[in-house]
Design a protein around this motif. Sequence first.
Motif, PDB file in Angstrom:
ATOM      1  N   ILE A  93       0.802  -1.048   0.089  1.00 28.11           N
ATOM      2  CA  ILE A  93      -0.024   0.027  -0.039  1.00 28.11           C
ATOM      3  C   ILE A  93       0.881   1.157  -0.008  1.00 28.11           C
ATOM      4  O   ILE A  93       1.811   1.408   1.043  1.00 28.11           O
ATOM      5  N   GLY A  94       0.873   1.915  -1.129  1.00 30.52           N
ATOM      6  CA  GLY A  94       1.705   3.075  -1.217  1.00 30.52           C
ATOM      7  C   GLY A  94       0.694   4.289  -0.537  1.00 30.52           C
ATOM      8  O   GLY A  94      -0.478   4.442  -0.349  1.00 30.52           O
ATOM      9  N   PHE A  95       1.300   5.267   0.289  1.00 32.50           N
ATOM     10  CA  PHE A  95       0.494   6.172   1.073  1.00 32.50           C
ATOM     11  C   PHE A  95       1.392   7.635   0.623  1.00 32.50           C
ATOM     12  O   PHE A  95       2.626   7.821   0.999  1.00 32.50           O
ATOM     13  N   VAL A  96       0.577   8.530  -0.070  1.00 33.19           N
ATOM     14  CA  VAL A  96       1.241   9.939  -0.178  1.00 33.19           C
ATOM     15  C   VAL A  96       0.392  11.077   0.564  1.00 33.19           C
ATOM     16  O   VAL A  96      -0.698  11.066   0.761  1.00 33.19           O
ATOM     17  N   PHE A  97       1.301  11.571   1.327  1.00 33.91           N
ATOM     18  CA  PHE A  97       0.792  12.741   2.331  1.00 33.91           C
ATOM     19  C   PHE A  97       0.789  13.940   1.782  1.00 33.91           C
ATOM     20  O   PHE A  97       1.387  14.420   0.872  1.00 33.91           O
ATOM     21  N   GLN A  98       0.071  14.830   2.459  1.00 30.12           N
ATOM     22  CA  GLN A  98      -0.236  16.063   2.282  1.00 30.12           C
ATOM     23  C   GLN A  98       1.036  17.090   2.267  1.00 30.12           C
ATOM     24  O   GLN A  98       1.485  17.752   1.485  1.00 30.12           O
ATOM     25  N   ILE A 143      -2.250  -0.956  -4.096  1.00 31.38           N
ATOM     26  CA  ILE A 143      -2.895  -0.155  -3.717  1.00 31.38           C
ATOM     27  C   ILE A 143      -2.248   1.351  -3.410  1.00 31.38           C
ATOM     28  O   ILE A 143      -1.209   1.195  -2.931  1.00 31.38           O
ATOM     29  N   MET A 144      -2.822   2.612  -3.756  1.00 24.83           N
ATOM     30  CA  MET A 144      -2.588   3.703  -3.512  1.00 24.83           C
ATOM     31  C   MET A 144      -3.235   4.581  -2.652  1.00 24.83           C
ATOM     32  O   MET A 144      -4.449   4.476  -3.327  1.00 24.83           O
ATOM     33  N   LEU A 145      -2.866   5.319  -1.759  1.00 23.71           N
ATOM     34  CA  LEU A 145      -3.861   6.163  -1.022  1.00 23.71           C
ATOM     35  C   LEU A 145      -3.220   7.398  -1.002  1.00 23.71           C
ATOM     36  O   LEU A 145      -2.015   7.790  -0.792  1.00 23.71           O
ATOM     37  N   PHE A 146      -4.056   8.634  -1.447  1.00 26.32           N
ATOM     38  CA  PHE A 146      -3.520  10.014  -1.523  1.00 26.32           C
ATOM     39  C   PHE A 146      -4.346  10.727  -0.603  1.00 26.32           C
ATOM     40  O   PHE A 146      -5.525  10.973  -0.594  1.00 26.32           O
ATOM     41  N   ASP A 147      -3.473  11.395   0.648  1.00 26.12           N
ATOM     42  CA  ASP A 147      -4.308  12.120   1.581  1.00 26.12           C
ATOM     43  C   ASP A 147      -4.032  13.636   1.177  1.00 26.12           C
ATOM     44  O   ASP A 147      -3.141  14.233   1.668  1.00 26.12           O
ATOM     45  N   GLU A 148      -5.105  14.235   0.478  1.00 28.75           N
ATOM     46  CA  GLU A 148      -4.807  15.727   0.205  1.00 28.75           C
ATOM     47  C   GLU A 148      -3.806  15.943  -0.529  1.00 28.75           C
ATOM     48  O   GLU A 148      -2.840  16.682  -0.049  1.00 28.75           O
ATOM     49  N   PRO A 149      -3.163  15.241  -1.512  1.00 26.20           N
ATOM     50  CA  PRO A 149      -1.888  15.316  -1.979  1.00 26.20           C
ATOM     51  C   PRO A 149      -1.410  16.721  -2.787  1.00 26.20           C
ATOM     52  O   PRO A 149      -0.248  17.180  -2.788  1.00 26.20           O
ATOM     53  N   THR A 150      -2.629  17.528  -3.106  1.00 19.60           N
ATOM     54  CA  THR A 150      -2.245  18.958  -3.699  1.00 19.60           C
ATOM     55  C   THR A 150      -2.599  20.187  -2.812  1.00 19.60           C
ATOM     56  O   THR A 150      -2.493  21.269  -3.214  1.00 19.60           O
ATOM     57  N   SER A 151      -2.841  19.682  -1.482  1.00 11.80           N
ATOM     58  CA  SER A 151      -3.451  20.899  -0.677  1.00 11.80           C
ATOM     59  C   SER A 151      -2.413  21.746   0.006  1.00 11.80           C
ATOM     60  O   SER A 151      -2.608  22.972   0.135  1.00 11.80           O
ATOM     61  N   ALA A 152      -1.231  21.357  -0.043  1.00 14.97           N
ATOM     62  CA  ALA A 152      -0.200  22.114   0.370  1.00 14.97           C
ATOM     63  C   ALA A 152       0.529  22.981  -0.803  1.00 14.97           C
ATOM     64  O   ALA A 152       1.656  23.333  -0.625  1.00 14.97           O
ATOM     65  N   LEU A 153       0.233  22.955  -1.932  1.00 13.99           N
ATOM     66  CA  LEU A 153       0.997  23.113  -3.163  1.00 13.99           C
ATOM     67  C   LEU A 153       0.602  24.559  -3.713  1.00 13.99           C
ATOM     68  O   LEU A 153      -0.732  24.817  -3.752  1.00 13.99           O
TER      69      LEU A 153
END
Lengths: 247, 223
Positions: free
Chosen positions: A84-89, A162-172
Amino acid sequence: MTKTGMIDFRGVNKWFGELNVLKDITLSVEPREVVVVCGPSGSGKSTLIRCVNGLEAIKDGDLVVDGQRLGNPATNMTQLRTEIGFVFQSFNLYPHKTALENVTLAPIHVRKIPRTEAEKAGRELLAKVGLADKVNAYPAQLSGGQQQRVAIARCLGMRPKIMLFDEPTSALDPEMISEVLDVMVAVAEEGMTMMVVTHEMGFARKVAQRVVFMDAGAIVESGTPDEFFSHPKTDRSRAFLSKILRH
Amino acid sequence: MLENFSFRSIVEYLPLFGQGLVTTVWLSALSFVGALAVGIVLCAMNLQRGWLFRAPAKAYIDAVRATPLLAQLYFLYFGLPRLGFVLPELVVGILALSLNSGAYVAEIIRAGILSIPRGQVEASVASGMTYVQRMRLVILPQAFKVTIPPLLGQAIVLVKDSALLSLISVAELTRAGQLLASDRFMPAEGFLTIAAFYLLLYYCLKGLAALSGRWLGTAGART
């Protein structure tokens, strides 16, 4: 035995003290499906996807991921997390490692892939996210958008299911959002199973099979992106959409 | 006033000061290595979830920090032999400094580890690393960098604290000053000279701290 999805929430509840942050969540994500989760802040959407790889523990109900039930003593969480990949904000790249080292660290030490092989794959992945020239850069030398693309490459390096993305673009910054979304679209089009917490409607319309709207810890509405964005069924989703669509 | 100041006596005693300086340097260095070992063990105990390891570590750290080093030194030097442990004074001295400084080192290392953002732990957990892998590959290398400057600060404190070993007749730098002071009744010459040597050691360690800061600064440590 009932048919199970890649990610299966069945009556999941979670509390932070008195606060019921996840209320009786039932949701199934099929293999190769892309599900976008949206909702107002504090609605539990981040908590929802953080449960999938066990960054948060669930209180009751069942959560089955890739055929393994979380919380079951027989389930090896460390092993499951490699799938499971996890991408953080906030990206959370390792600041003391170069872009390439960020991508190869877990493949080498967790997957036990030989270094030369892992580095070759890492270079290819960084090229794929458009950062072939940043292989030896440290995170501090990269823009937010570049850091997030390295973070996505870092997840892909593990060849997850599986890839999970937690608001990946909110800090950009706004001009960096599309470069990250483009990479996410490419990952989705390769058939990755994805859960994405985001308010980026363009992304949802382009690749999501389903949009799930959460409010106050519960799933209020779910449907295809077109149904949800064009014909929201509940007052709460209409109120939410009117706010994010205003500008 | 200065006509009473005997530079000649200082020069005559220089070999003694030199020996004292060398002793201070190596026993401080040895004590600091000991302090690092004590500190790492204490810190590891202190970071455990269960109280079984944490409680004794906390109690030890509090006890050391709340009591004078001199009392600790006298306990080891005069107290232990009465309890049946007779050790040479040099060993007692190094032991006392290691055990004392170790408590401070433990807190410095703990602060370094806790200063690493939560996101670093989460990212490494999410990639399937075990606790040991996380510590070894992600947390400790970063904690190490923020820990070096305060650790060198602690080393400076340790060098100064080693002066107390003169009280249990270890022939270190302060002892050399005391000898000049008592043999020739020249306390001004004796203690000013050792002060100058301590200052010299201080600048050496400070230079080392600056050097390490520059070295660490180039490795892209900041986010």
